[in-house]
Design an enzyme around this catalytic site. Structure first.
Site, mmCIF file in Angstrom:
data_model
loop_
_atom_site.group_PDB
_atom_site.id
_atom_site.type_symbol
_atom_site.label_atom_id
_atom_site.label_comp_id
_atom_site.label_asym_id
_atom_site.label_seq_id
_atom_site.Cartn_x
_atom_site.Cartn_y
_atom_site.Cartn_z
ATOM 1 C CG ASP A 1 -0.498 -0.205 2.968
ATOM 2 O OD1 ASP A 1 0.899 -0.408 2.734
ATOM 3 O OD2 ASP A 1 -0.922 -0.103 3.991
ATOM 4 C CG HIS A 2 3.401 2.665 3.046
ATOM 5 N ND1 HIS A 2 2.641 1.632 3.613
ATOM 6 C CD2 HIS A 2 3.848 3.236 3.788
ATOM 7 C CE1 HIS A 2 2.529 2.306 4.280
ATOM 8 N NE2 HIS A 2 2.848 3.185 5.146
ATOM 9 N NE ARG B 1 9.358 6.012 8.187
ATOM 10 C CZ ARG B 1 9.237 6.991 7.473
ATOM 11 N NH1 ARG B 1 10.021 8.288 7.564
ATOM 12 N NH2 ARG B 1 7.395 7.539 7.311
ATOM 13 N NE ARG C 1 3.038 9.092 12.438
ATOM 14 C CZ ARG C 1 3.841 7.949 12.076
ATOM 15 N NH1 ARG C 1 4.239 7.319 10.939
ATOM 16 N NH2 ARG C 1 3.690 7.325 13.825
ATOM 17 C CG ASP D 1 2.776 1.027 9.491
ATOM 18 O OD1 ASP D 1 2.543 1.495 8.697
ATOM 19 O OD2 ASP D 1 1.426 2.261 10.074
ATOM 20 C CB SER E 1 7.851 6.144 10.870
ATOM 21 O OG SER E 1 7.947 4.648 10.403
HETATM 22 C C1 MIC Z 1 4.025 6.427 8.202
HETATM 23 O O1 MIC Z 1 2.814 6.880 8.875
HETATM 24 O O2 MIC Z 1 4.793 6.919 8.495
HETATM 25 C C2 MIC Z 1 4.583 4.858 7.853
HETATM 26 C C3 MIC Z 1 4.988 5.609 6.946
HETATM 27 O O3 MIC Z 1 3.417 4.145 7.155
HETATM 28 C C4 MIC Z 1 5.906 4.090 8.485
HETATM 29 C C5 MIC Z 1 5.505 3.078 7.947
HETATM 30 C C6 MIC Z 1 6.770 3.604 7.155
HETATM 31 O O4 MIC Z 1 7.650 4.051 7.492
HETATM 32 O O5 MIC Z 1 7.430 2.393 6.251
HETATM 33 C C7 MIC Z 1 5.201 3.931 9.392
HETATM 34 O O6 MIC Z 1 3.837 4.510 10.743
HETATM 35 O O7 MIC Z 1 5.354 3.309 10.513
HETATM 36 FE FE1 SF4 Z 2 -0.092 5.023 5.257
HETATM 37 FE FE2 SF4 Z 2 1.489 5.250 7.169
HETATM 38 FE FE3 SF4 Z 2 -0.132 7.243 6.172
HETATM 39 FE FE4 SF4 Z 2 -1.518 5.661 7.654
HETATM 40 S S1 SF4 Z 2 0.001 6.722 8.016
HETATM 41 S S2 SF4 Z 2 -1.625 5.640 4.966
HETATM 42 S S3 SF4 Z 2 -0.238 3.623 6.960
HETATM 43 S S4 SF4 Z 2 1.781 6.233 4.913
#
Ligand code: MIC
Ligand code: SF4
Length: 642
Positions: A64-65, A535, A379, A119, A533
């Protein structure tokens, strides 16, 4: 003594440790989820463990990313993930099937079970009463292999909801109010449990918005009871058989409690550049808006998109701005198509994006220079949208749609009466986008493209840790600062040597070159280092660059665990004022580290540049110490420990 919901689930899954706040506790994990941006590493790590099949009740791999496919990298990752899922017993949610948290809620989540996801928004499934936690990919890989998940037993904070939301006020406004009161570090070391008479008035998608954005509080997770509303939702998903009731005992106690009166709540908005920078929409009304985005795992449910369509119906998006709408899942997409809501959105001039994270993670739709972007996301960290000087605000889909029509920040109540929102009583359930694992795994060949590079290795911890201060940061540094995402960088998630060039890129473009030239070093920072995140690239890529320790005033939970998992020491200043006495490029030395850690003694850091010393401390469990000594969780697990 009676138990609250979190304590009930923890007690039922505890395989080690103590349930006293602050003590280490190990939990059996029933379900896991991964997404592609963290998943490739998680599966490479799972492969490195040498197991044949996952040992969970259900593991799901979502894509999905990384969906832009501007080059071969994303598509290579998708192909790898599909083949590895088929081989190891993991369900594979295909690109286009939707955002992991939304699809998991719809199709897999089960009240009372534990879910570990790579995630940070995994707590979304707390909306149906799961104990759903975010973690680094390596922790998820260990859980897929049947290992427990180790946490520090959190305090339980009850949010007691009274009354009923007034028209135009939403689940998003509840969580923005919690963020306003508690801040982005207010949830650290806590589970947020919702209770009180107001709960019964909220639908599952509203609850899931609240638990989703609980991640922004830094909380371990957030959870709602499983009640008639949950049953109704699961019935709509044709999964009523998975429903169980879950409620706190009448005499349950909590470590802390706050009360929110839903009757008096108003539409709220988080201003740039932090999700806790919350004010009433009215206070910033009239600000010119350049972009509006509805979607993301926080607010892309069938209700969210239907109400957006109802507000836009018969109107046009303001010519001064661009609006995007992202359905959270294929199911939501199909349902708004069948109901006609999609037509209303299309006719308004909004731009429809496929079911994925998209603009939320800076994969396209970067706003114009200096733009104001109002988003239903979770975010708004600086630069995350892809435009460094963009000003991103976070609000409900209702507020977003109101802004889209008027062209300025608008309290949706100013639009007059709420439009009538009619949701279908039945929706089409079609799981064609979810591929079950192969029946004959031996025949599945794992496909790796050139973008899938082997995992870098970490050496066991040395007795002396030393290096220059590579960077000095302030408070609330996010993992987006440490390891940025976006269209240029996200495709490199499976290639650590390539992605490590972007570590701290937006704060210091020379960070990576400098770190490599110096043979590594130490990073120092303020409070809540590593929020946001999950990550693990924010630990793995610095590890590759030779970062040996991070010394800060405090850490966010998932990032601290990730540092330990990759053999980087997360240490905290004994006297927070010592941060002011050190600077970039000074050389720090810590001696007899292993002996001190074994003896549980604080460490003395010698600043060789100034000749002064200061003390640092830590709070590692015996297991975390062993992981650090081994040079990370993978080495530790390969050596046969759990
Ligand atoms: C995000 O919202 O920052 C992400 C991208 O979903 C991350 C995961 C990632 O960095 O792959 C998260 O929230 O953990
Ligand atoms: Fe995707 Fe993270 Fe954004 Fe949710 S917050 S939509 S998991 S990138």
């Amino acid at each position: 003594m009676g138990k609250n919901i979190a304590q009930k689930i923890i007690a039922a899954h505890k395989v080690g440790g103590e349930m006293t706040p602050g003590a280490a506790v190990a939990l059996k994990i029933d379900q896991t989820l991964t997404q592609d941006a963290t998943g490739t590493m998680a599966y490479l790590q799972f492969e490195a463990m040498g197991l044949e099949r996952v040992k969970t009740e259900r593991s799901v791999s979502y894509v999905d990313h990384n969906m832009l496919q501007a080059g071969f990298e994303n598509a290579d990752d998708h192909r790898y993930l599909q083949s590895v899922a088929a081989k190891y017993g993991v369900y594979f949610s295909r690109p286009g099937n939707g955002i992991c948290h939304q699809v998991h809620l719809e199709r897999f989540g089960v009240p009372g079970k534990t879910l570990l996801g790579s995630d940070s928004h995994t707590p979304t499934n707390g909306g149906i009463g799961m104990l759903a936690m975010g973690a680094g990919g390596l922790d998820v890989a260990v859980a897929m292999g049947g290992g427990p998940f180790h946490i520090t037993m959190p305090k339980i904070l009850k949010v007691h909801l009274e009354g009923k939301l007034q028209p135009w006020v939403t689940g998003k406004d509840i969580i923005l109010e919690v963020l306003r009161r508690l801040s982005v570090k207010g949830g650290v070391g806590k589970i947020i449990e919702y209770g009180g008479p107001g709960v019964a008035t909220l639908t599952v998608p509203e609850r899931a918005t609240v638990t989703n954005m609980g991640a922004e509080l830094g909380a371990t997770t957030s959870i709602f009871p499983s009640d008639d509303k949950t049953r109704e939702y699961m019935k709509l998903q044709k999964r009523e058989k998975d429903w169980v009731e879950l409620k706190a005992d009448p005499d349950a106690t909590y470590d802390e409690e706050i009360i929110i009166d839903l009757n008096t709540l108003e539409p709220l908005i988080a201003m740039p550049h932090s999700p806790d920078n919350v004010v009433k929409v009215r206070e910033v009304a009239g600000t010119k808006v350049d972009q509006v985005c509805v979607g993301s795992c926080t607010n892309s449910s069938l209700y969210d998109l239907t109400v957006t369509a109802a507000i836009l119906k018969g109107k046009s998006v303001n010519p001064g701005l661009s609006m995007t709408v992202t359905p959270g899942s294929k199911q939501v997409f199909a349902a708004i198509s069948a109901s006609g809501a999609l037509t209303d959105i299309i006719l308004s001039g909004a731009r429809i994006i496929e079911s994925a994270c998209g603009p939320c993670i800076g994969m396209g739709q970067a706003p114009s220079s200096g733009a104001v972007s109002v988003r239903s996301f979770n975010r708004n960290f600086i630069g995350r949208s892809g435009t460094k000087d963009a000003k991103v605000y976070l609000a409900s889909p209702e507020t977003c749609a109101a802004c889209a029509i008027t062209g300025v920040i608008t309290d949706p109540r100013d639009l007059g009466a709420m439009p009538k929102v009619v949701l279908p009583t039945e929706i089409k359930i079609d799981d064609a986008g979810i591929l079950p694992p192969a029946k004959d795994p031996a025949k599945v060949e794992i496909i790796r493209g050139p973008n899938i590079q082997p995992l870098p290795q970490q050496k066991p911890l040395g007795a002396t840790v030393f290096g220059d201060i590579l960077l000095k940061t302030g408070d609330n540094i996010t993992t987006d600062h440490i390891m940025p995402a976006g269209a240029q960088i996200l495709p490199l998630r499976s290639n650590i040597p390539a992605i490590s060039k972007f570590v701290f890129y937006r704060m210091d473009p020379n960070f990576a070159d400098n770190a490599l030239a110096k043979g590594g070093g130490i990073v120092v920072g303020g409070e809540n280092y590593g929020q946001g995140s999950s990550r693990e690239h924010a630990a793995l890529a610095p590890m590759y660059l030779g970062v040996k320790a991070v010394i800060s005033k405090s850490f966010a939970r998932i990032h601290r665990d990730n540092l330990i998992n990759f053999g980087i020491l997360p240490l905290t200043f004994k006297n927070p004022d010592d941060l002011d006495k050190i600077d970039a490029n000074q050389r720090l030395v810590l001696e007899n580290v292993i002996d001190h850690l074994k003896a549980g003694k604080d460490l003395t850091v010698k600043n060789e540049t100034t000749g002064k010393t200061f003390e640092v401390t830590y709070n590692f469990t015996p297991r975390q110490k062993e992981i650090l000594f081994a040079g990370g969780l993978l080495n530790y697990t390969k050596a046969g420990s759990k």
